[in-house]
Design a protein around this motif. Structure first.
Motif, PDB file in Angstrom:
ATOM      1  N   ALA A 167      31.265  91.226  15.060  1.00 53.73           N
ATOM      2  CA  ALA A 167      32.374  90.270  15.128  1.00 53.73           C
ATOM      3  C   ALA A 167      32.840  90.083  16.569  1.00 53.73           C
ATOM      4  CB  ALA A 167      33.544  90.761  14.273  1.00 53.73           C
ATOM      5  N   HIS A 168      33.354  88.904  16.816  1.00 53.36           N
ATOM      6  CA  HIS A 168      34.029  88.664  18.090  1.00 53.36           C
ATOM      7  C   HIS A 168      35.395  89.353  18.005  1.00 53.36           C
ATOM      8  CE1 HIS A 168      34.499  86.408  21.831  1.00 53.36           C
ATOM      9  NE2 HIS A 168      35.777  86.380  21.517  1.00 53.36           N
ATOM     10  N   ILE A 169      35.828  90.000  19.080  1.00 54.94           N
ATOM     11  CA  ILE A 169      37.101  90.731  19.080  1.00 54.94           C
ATOM     12  C   ILE A 169      38.201  89.811  19.607  1.00 54.94           C
ATOM     13  CG2 ILE A 169      38.305  92.801  19.873  1.00 54.94           C
ATOM     14  CD1 ILE A 169      35.737  93.303  18.183  1.00 54.94           C
ATOM     15  N   VAL A 170      39.292  89.752  18.884  1.00 52.14           N
ATOM     16  CA  VAL A 170      40.446  88.931  19.271  1.00 52.14           C
ATOM     17  C   VAL A 170      41.633  89.869  19.466  1.00 52.14           C
ATOM     18  CG1 VAL A 170      41.947  87.017  18.636  1.00 52.14           C
ATOM     19  CG2 VAL A 170      39.550  87.036  17.866  1.00 52.14           C
ATOM     20  N   ALA A 171      42.077  90.024  20.707  1.00 55.02           N
ATOM     21  CA  ALA A 171      43.196  90.919  21.012  1.00 55.02           C
ATOM     22  C   ALA A 171      44.469  90.090  21.153  1.00 55.02           C
ATOM     23  CB  ALA A 171      42.923  91.688  22.299  1.00 55.02           C
ATOM     24  N   MET A 172      45.469  90.435  20.361  1.00 57.67           N
ATOM     25  CA  MET A 172      46.726  89.704  20.339  1.00 57.67           C
ATOM     26  C   MET A 172      47.799  90.490  21.081  1.00 57.67           C
ATOM     27  SD  MET A 172      47.864  86.785  18.910  1.00 57.67           S
ATOM     28  CE  MET A 172      46.752  86.493  17.539  1.00 57.67           C
ATOM     29  N   ALA A 173      48.365  89.897  22.135  1.00 62.38           N
ATOM     30  CA  ALA A 173      49.464  90.548  22.849  1.00 62.38           C
ATOM     31  C   ALA A 173      50.644  90.709  21.909  1.00 62.38           C
ATOM     32  CB  ALA A 173      49.859  89.727  24.062  1.00 62.38           C
ATOM     33  N   PRO A 175      47.005  93.683  26.396  1.00 62.51           N
ATOM     34  CA  PRO A 175      45.694  94.336  26.327  1.00 62.51           C
ATOM     35  C   PRO A 175      45.255  94.890  27.678  1.00 62.51           C
ATOM     36  CG  PRO A 175      45.642  92.245  25.166  1.00 62.51           C
ATOM     37  CD  PRO A 175      46.969  92.315  25.871  1.00 62.51           C
ATOM     38  N   ASN A 176      44.876  96.171  27.708  1.00 64.91           N
ATOM     39  CA  ASN A 176      44.376  96.811  28.912  1.00 64.91           C
ATOM     40  C   ASN A 176      42.855  96.802  28.858  1.00 64.91           C
ATOM     41  OD1 ASN A 176      43.589  98.517  30.995  1.00 64.91           O
ATOM     42  ND2 ASN A 176      45.394  99.811  30.791  1.00 64.91           N
ATOM     43  N   LEU A 177      42.271  95.759  29.426  1.00 66.82           N
ATOM     44  CA  LEU A 177      40.827  95.596  29.339  1.00 66.82           C
ATOM     45  C   LEU A 177      40.071  96.588  30.213  1.00 66.82           C
ATOM     46  CD1 LEU A 177      40.463  91.714  29.135  1.00 66.82           C
ATOM     47  CD2 LEU A 177      40.676  93.379  27.301  1.00 66.82           C
ATOM     48  N   GLU A 178      40.715  97.102  31.263  1.00 71.49           N
ATOM     49  CA  GLU A 178      40.053  98.086  32.119  1.00 71.49           C
ATOM     50  C   GLU A 178      39.757  99.375  31.348  1.00 71.49           C
ATOM     51  OE1 GLU A 178      38.679  97.583  35.070  1.00 71.49           O
ATOM     52  OE2 GLU A 178      39.329  95.518  34.702  1.00 71.49           O
ATOM     53  N   VAL A 179      40.737  99.832  30.588  1.00 64.35           N
ATOM     54  CA  VAL A 179      40.528 101.035  29.769  1.00 64.35           C
ATOM     55  C   VAL A 179      39.422 100.774  28.748  1.00 64.35           C
ATOM     56  CG1 VAL A 179      41.586 102.549  28.036  1.00 64.35           C
ATOM     57  CG2 VAL A 179      42.878 101.898  30.074  1.00 64.35           C
ATOM     58  N   LEU A 180      39.454  99.596  28.152  1.00 67.18           N
ATOM     59  CA  LEU A 180      38.448  99.237  27.155  1.00 67.18           C
ATOM     60  C   LEU A 180      37.053  99.195  27.780  1.00 67.18           C
ATOM     61  CD1 LEU A 180      38.322  98.440  24.150  1.00 67.18           C
ATOM     62  CD2 LEU A 180      38.304  96.070  24.905  1.00 67.18           C
ATOM     63  N   ARG A 181      36.934  98.584  28.957  1.00 61.15           N
ATOM     64  CA  ARG A 181      35.631  98.507  29.638  1.00 61.15           C
ATOM     65  C   ARG A 181      35.087  99.904  29.936  1.00 61.15           C
ATOM     66  NH1 ARG A 181      38.193  94.144  32.630  1.00 61.15           N
ATOM     67  NH2 ARG A 181      37.367  92.185  31.831  1.00 61.15           N
ATOM     68  N   HIS A 182      35.986 100.812  30.272  1.00 62.09           N
ATOM     69  CA  HIS A 182      35.562 102.179  30.586  1.00 62.09           C
ATOM     70  C   HIS A 182      34.961 102.865  29.355  1.00 62.09           C
ATOM     71  CE1 HIS A 182      35.551 106.199  32.282  1.00 62.09           C
ATOM     72  NE2 HIS A 182      36.226 106.623  31.234  1.00 62.09           N
ATOM     73  N   HIS A 183      35.625 102.721  28.227  1.00 58.30           N
ATOM     74  CA  HIS A 183      35.191 103.407  27.003  1.00 58.30           C
ATOM     75  C   HIS A 183      34.158 102.622  26.198  1.00 58.30           C
ATOM     76  CE1 HIS A 183      37.992 106.730  27.271  1.00 58.30           C
ATOM     77  NE2 HIS A 183      38.986 105.883  27.488  1.00 58.30           N
ATOM     78  N   PHE A 240      37.381  89.421  14.609  1.00 56.51           N
ATOM     79  CA  PHE A 240      38.212  90.557  14.228  1.00 56.51           C
ATOM     80  C   PHE A 240      39.482  90.580  15.074  1.00 56.51           C
ATOM     81  CE2 PHE A 240      39.169  95.202  14.590  1.00 56.51           C
ATOM     82  CZ  PHE A 240      39.636  95.350  13.298  1.00 56.51           C
ATOM     83  N   ILE A 241      40.639  90.400  14.412  1.00 53.34           N
ATOM     84  CA  ILE A 241      41.932  90.266  15.089  1.00 53.34           C
ATOM     85  C   ILE A 241      42.648  91.615  15.084  1.00 53.34           C
ATOM     86  CG2 ILE A 241      44.139  89.030  15.083  1.00 53.34           C
ATOM     87  CD1 ILE A 241      42.598  86.982  13.130  1.00 53.34           C
ATOM     88  N   LEU A 242      43.116  92.036  16.255  1.00 55.07           N
ATOM     89  CA  LEU A 242      43.888  93.271  16.322  1.00 55.07           C
ATOM     90  C   LEU A 242      44.924  93.175  17.429  1.00 55.07           C
ATOM     91  CD1 LEU A 242      41.700  96.110  17.887  1.00 55.07           C
ATOM     92  CD2 LEU A 242      41.193  93.703  18.117  1.00 55.07           C
ATOM     93  N   GLY A 243      45.966  93.966  17.307  1.00 54.82           N
ATOM     94  CA  GLY A 243      47.027  93.971  18.298  1.00 54.82           C
ATOM     95  C   GLY A 243      46.613  94.707  19.553  1.00 54.82           C
ATOM     96  N   ALA A 244      47.251  94.357  20.672  1.00 50.34           N
ATOM     97  CA  ALA A 244      46.934  94.994  21.949  1.00 50.34           C
ATOM     98  C   ALA A 244      47.155  96.499  21.898  1.00 50.34           C
ATOM     99  CB  ALA A 244      47.787  94.372  23.053  1.00 50.34           C
ATOM    100  N   ASP A 245      48.141  96.946  21.128  1.00 54.35           N
ATOM    101  CA  ASP A 245      48.417  98.374  21.020  1.00 54.35           C
ATOM    102  C   ASP A 245      47.269  99.104  20.316  1.00 54.35           C
ATOM    103  OD1 ASP A 245      49.164  96.857  18.797  1.00 54.35           O
ATOM    104  OD2 ASP A 245      50.608  98.324  18.095  1.00 54.35           O
ATOM    105  N   THR A 246      46.654  98.448  19.344  1.00 57.94           N
ATOM    106  CA  THR A 246      45.536  99.033  18.602  1.00 57.94           C
ATOM    107  C   THR A 246      44.261  99.032  19.429  1.00 57.94           C
ATOM    108  OG1 THR A 246      46.535  98.128  16.601  1.00 57.94           O
ATOM    109  CG2 THR A 246      44.286  98.916  16.405  1.00 57.94           C
TER     110      THR A 246
END
Length: 198
Positions: free
Chosen positions: A126-132, A138-146, A103-109
């Motif tokens: 799905a495997h998550i694909v973050a596109m800068a 991509p802010n992975l720290e915020v993502l890890r928190h939530h 699953f491809i998504l932008g870093a803002d999303t």
């Protein structure tokens, strides 16, 4: 061998070269067999904000992908009644035999992903694909928190940072300014034929 399919969702209102460049970059970087563009029917977090109809956005996506055999377009969300939830789409595509989903998504999303319907189930499907993207890393720290479940199922790609946005294109078209070279010619011709965004 299991087919590897990229899933790129979005409003595509209208589809532009930035969308296509992201799809191609993900396909190449992850060695995907194909990338499926999935125009949203009704997005819960953007409800009512579309300018073109779902069927028009679907047709623009088809026209834009027509010359690349590695890209395809799915009407799954446009044809499904109700709101377009990513988790439901991924479930249906998995059951339909699209193989290993990316699953491809932008870093803002990515920053809003924890707010999505049943977000914790998405990395199970799905495997998550973050596109800068321009101005967004991509802010992975915020993502890890939530969403700690996502962190083992994510790939970050520093993709093509084309500064093209659908909202800017709609504004340019409304003002009669040029959009050539920002969008596929077939999409521009469709917009002109249907007097969209005027």
């Amino acid at each position: 061998m299991t087919e590897r399919t990229g899933i790129l969702g979005g409003t595509f209102d209208p589809l532009h070269h930035g969308h296509l460049a992201i799809a191609e970059e993900a396909r190449s970087a992850l060695r995907l067999d194909k990338v499926l563009l999935v125009p949203a029917g009704r997005q819960p977090l953007k409800n009512g904000s579309h300018v073109a109809t779902p069927m028009q956005r679907l047709e623009m996506a088809r026209l834009g992908c027509a010359d690349n055999s590695a890209l395809d377009v799915s009407p799954i969300e446009v044809e499904r009644p109700g709101l377009s939830y990513t988790v439901t789409t991924l479930e249906q595509l998995s059951l339909a035999g699209f193989g290993e989903l990316h699953f491809i998504l932008g870093a803002d999303t990515l920053a809003d992903m924890h707010r999505w319907h049943e977000a914790r189930r998405i990395p199970q499907l799905a495997h998550i694909v973050a596109m800068a993207r321009p101005g967004h890393t991509p802010n992975l720290e915020v993502l890890r928190h939530h969403l700690p479940e996502v962190t083992d199922q994510i790939t970050v790609i520093d993709g093509p940072r084309l500064e093209i946005s659908s909202s800017d294109l709609r504004r340019r078209i409304a003002e009669g300014r040029p959009v050539r070279y920002m969008m596929p010619d077939a999409v521009i011709a469709y917009i002109e034929r249907n007097s969209l965004y005027r």
